[in-house]
Structure formats: structure tokens, C-alpha cells
Scaffold this motif. Structure first.
Motif, PDB file in Angstrom:
ATOM      1  N   LEU A  13      -2.822  -7.134  -8.269  1.00 60.47           N
ATOM      2  CA  LEU A  13      -3.082  -7.232  -6.839  1.00 60.47           C
ATOM      3  C   LEU A  13      -3.768  -5.973  -6.329  1.00 60.47           C
ATOM      4  O   LEU A  13      -4.656  -6.031  -5.477  1.00 60.47           O
ATOM      5  CB  LEU A  13      -1.776  -7.470  -6.077  1.00 60.47           C
ATOM      6  N   ASP A  16      -7.471  -6.270  -7.917  1.00 60.18           N
ATOM      7  CA  ASP A  16      -8.328  -7.405  -7.569  1.00 60.18           C
ATOM      8  C   ASP A  16      -8.069  -7.997  -6.188  1.00 60.18           C
ATOM      9  O   ASP A  16      -8.894  -8.753  -5.673  1.00 60.18           O
ATOM     10  CB  ASP A  16      -8.161  -8.521  -8.610  1.00 60.18           C
ATOM     11  N   GLY A  17      -6.907  -7.708  -5.618  1.00 58.29           N
ATOM     12  CA  GLY A  17      -6.585  -8.251  -4.319  1.00 58.29           C
ATOM     13  C   GLY A  17      -5.948  -9.628  -4.336  1.00 58.29           C
ATOM     14  O   GLY A  17      -5.406 -10.086  -3.334  1.00 58.29           O
ATOM     15  N   SER A  18      -6.008 -10.305  -5.483  1.00 59.44           N
ATOM     16  CA  SER A  18      -5.410 -11.634  -5.590  1.00 59.44           C
ATOM     17  C   SER A  18      -5.067 -11.927  -7.045  1.00 59.44           C
ATOM     18  O   SER A  18      -5.592 -11.289  -7.970  1.00 59.44           O
ATOM     19  CB  SER A  18      -6.370 -12.707  -5.060  1.00 59.44           C
ATOM     20  N   LEU A  48       3.725  -9.345  -1.347  1.00 60.36           N
ATOM     21  CA  LEU A  48       2.504 -10.147  -1.390  1.00 60.36           C
ATOM     22  C   LEU A  48       2.636 -11.326  -0.439  1.00 60.36           C
ATOM     23  O   LEU A  48       3.706 -11.584   0.112  1.00 60.36           O
ATOM     24  CB  LEU A  48       2.228 -10.632  -2.821  1.00 60.36           C
ATOM     25  N   VAL A  56      -2.023 -13.228  -2.691  1.00 59.90           N
ATOM     26  CA  VAL A  56      -2.944 -12.153  -2.311  1.00 59.90           C
ATOM     27  C   VAL A  56      -2.136 -10.922  -1.938  1.00 59.90           C
ATOM     28  O   VAL A  56      -0.949 -11.002  -1.614  1.00 59.90           O
ATOM     29  CB  VAL A  56      -3.838 -12.575  -1.120  1.00 59.90           C
ATOM     30  N   ALA A  57      -2.784  -9.776  -2.014  1.00 57.50           N
ATOM     31  CA  ALA A  57      -2.107  -8.511  -1.700  1.00 57.50           C
ATOM     32  C   ALA A  57      -1.692  -8.477  -0.250  1.00 57.50           C
ATOM     33  O   ALA A  57      -2.420  -8.931   0.633  1.00 57.50           O
ATOM     34  CB  ALA A  57      -3.033  -7.337  -2.014  1.00 57.50           C
ATOM     35  N   LYS A  58      -0.513  -7.929  -0.012  1.00 59.85           N
ATOM     36  CA  LYS A  58      -0.002  -7.755   1.355  1.00 59.85           C
ATOM     37  C   LYS A  58      -0.180  -6.305   1.733  1.00 59.85           C
ATOM     38  O   LYS A  58       0.449  -5.427   1.143  1.00 59.85           O
ATOM     39  CB  LYS A  58       1.475  -8.138   1.427  1.00 59.85           C
TER      40      LYS A  58
END
Length: 254
Positions: A13, A16-18, A48, A56-58
Motif C-alpha cells: 500500500l 503502490d497505493g492499492s 486501509l 487502497v491506502a488510508k
């Protein structure tokens, strides 16, 4: 295995963010149902946000989840915490300084002290390398690059710390809860922090108020393992009072 899976998910996360359930299932060798359950647990922890097919990243406003600009947040509070922490150090002390942006704030206030410093934080070691009054030991080990944080982890780091005895240790934390204790997002860092705590006579946690009452991935100490908490005045006064009365630790809000 759950902790390792959660750590890998956090790392992905961050990069890549997800993440996707199917790719994680294939990479980790577990069922998609297991990954789905992991993501539910991590969402409940605030790590997340789940979306269709993955997560996805929180990004929280207080920076509990690792981010690339943690050092820019709460700088005044961290500086006050660092100044207060430095007042606990006497000339001749042997000091261990854990990694982290709050412990890094301690450095500017100790450069003229005649002390021995042991650290696993590459940024701290670099900041102290030209201070003639300080005898400096860097733990070495595997370098962990985590956002704006560079720290040594692994068995070589732990072995070095285990060979040392310190008067006082300054410990950073990603989260601090009366019930859960002190937590971080990396199991590797958690292992090093446990070694630091065992190596020192006095254990001092440096944590700005945004860390209190939060939860992170891996617990590395109970409240009873800490002697002093230094935080800022933004902390909830009732929580601090509970830590002192029921937790038995000294609390300094600066």
C-alpha cells in the motif's frame, strides 16, 4: 503469519497505493478468503479502506499511517518533546536513541553533551557524527527504508544492542494505547525496539499527542515496560491521568 501478511500488505500500500485480493492470494500462497479477512481486520484497525477486489491506502490527517512527509507534521510539538527529553540526560550517560521523527528531534539538544550514544537511526547517526563530545555507536544491520525514515533492523542490529548496557533509552512509537501498549507498523522495527527496552535502565517514550489512543500493526511493549512518557499539551488530559494513576508511569506534557 498474519502479522507478516499484514506487514506485506502495508508495504505494498505504501509503494503502490492499492492492493488486489487475487494477486495477494497468489503471492502469499493463501486463499482469497484469507486475504479478504485480513483486509477486513486491517480496515477495522484504520490501516486501509476496502474497495471492490482489494483495498487502497488510508491516509489519515494525523500521519499514523507511514507517509513520505511525516517529518513535516507537528514539528513544534516534536521539538518541545526533544528539548524536554534532553534534560533527562546527564554528562557521562550511555544513551540509546531509537529511530523515528520524534526521537530525531532530540538530537539538536544533545550535541554538546559528553555522552555515549547508541542508535539504529541513520539520520541521527549522521547528525551526531561531527560532535566531538559524543562517542557514537551505530548499530549497523540491514537498512530499512520507510518513507523518510532510515533505520537499521534485523538480527545484526539486535545482537549489537544486546551487547550494550545503557542508562536511558529514548523510544519512538507509531501508536500508544493504554490497553494495547506501544505499537509500530513493522515487525522488524518492533523486534529492535524490544531489544532497546531490555538494554536500558530507564525507558522513555517520545510520542506526540496524535499517537495516543491509536493502534498500529505490531505491539513491542506494554505500558508497564515504560518509565516515562513525554508528549505534548495536545494530549487528552484524562488519558494522561489514567496513564499515571493506573499505568504507573511518569507523564510529561510539554
Amino acid at each position: 503469519m498474519l502479522i507478516k501478511r499484514m506487514q506485506l500488505i502495508c508495504d505494498k500500500l505504501e509503494e503502490d497505493g492499492s492492493v488486489g485480493i487475487r494477486p495477494l492470494s497468489e503471492e502469499l500462497g493463501v486463499t482469497e478468503k484469507t486475504i479478504r479477512q485480513d483486509l477486513i481486520k486491517m480496515e477495522n484497525m484504520g490501516l486501509l479502506d476496502r474497495v471492490r477486489g482489494g483495498a487502497v491506502a488510508k491516509r489519515t490527517t494525523n500521519g499514523i499511517f507511514p507517509s513520505n512527509d511525516r517529518r513535516k507534521h507537528h514539528t513544534d510539538e516534536k521539538r518541545r518533546i526533544g528539548r524536554a527529553a534532553a534534560q533527562l540526560i546527564k554528562d557521562g550517560d550511555i544513551v540509546i536513541i531509537d529511530n523515528g521523527t520524534t526521537t530525531q528531534a532530540l538530537v539538536e539538544f544533545i550535541k554538546n553533551k559528553r555522552i555515549i550514544v547508541i542508535t539504529n537511526d541513520l539520520i541521527i547517526a549522521n547528525a551526531l557524527k561531527d560532535c566531538p563530545s559524543i562517542t557514537l555507536y551505530s548499530t549497523g544491520g540491514k537498512l530499512r527504508r520507510d518513507a523518510d525514515n532510515y533505520s537499521f533492523v534485523g538480527q545484526d542490529t539486535i545482537h549489537t544492542i544486546q551487547q550494550k548496557n545503557a542508562c536511558i533509552a529514548f523510544i519512538g512509537t507509531s501508536a500508544f494505547s493504554f490497553e494495547q501498549g506501544l505499537m509500530t507498523f513493522s515487525e522488524e522495527e518492533a523486534e529492535v525496539k524490544r531489544a532497546i527496552i531490555h538494554a536500558a535502565v530507564q525507558k522513555v517514550c517520545l510520542a506526540d499527542s496524535t499517537k495516543l489512543g491509536e493502534i498500529a500493526l505490531a505491539c513491542f511493549a506494554a505500558i508497564s515496560d515504560i518509565d516515562v512518557l513525554i508528549t505534548d499539551t495536545g494530549a487528552n488530559s484524562k488519558e494522561l491521568e489514567k496513564l499515571e494513576k493506573e499505568g504507573g508511569i511518569q507523564v510529561l506534557a510539554v
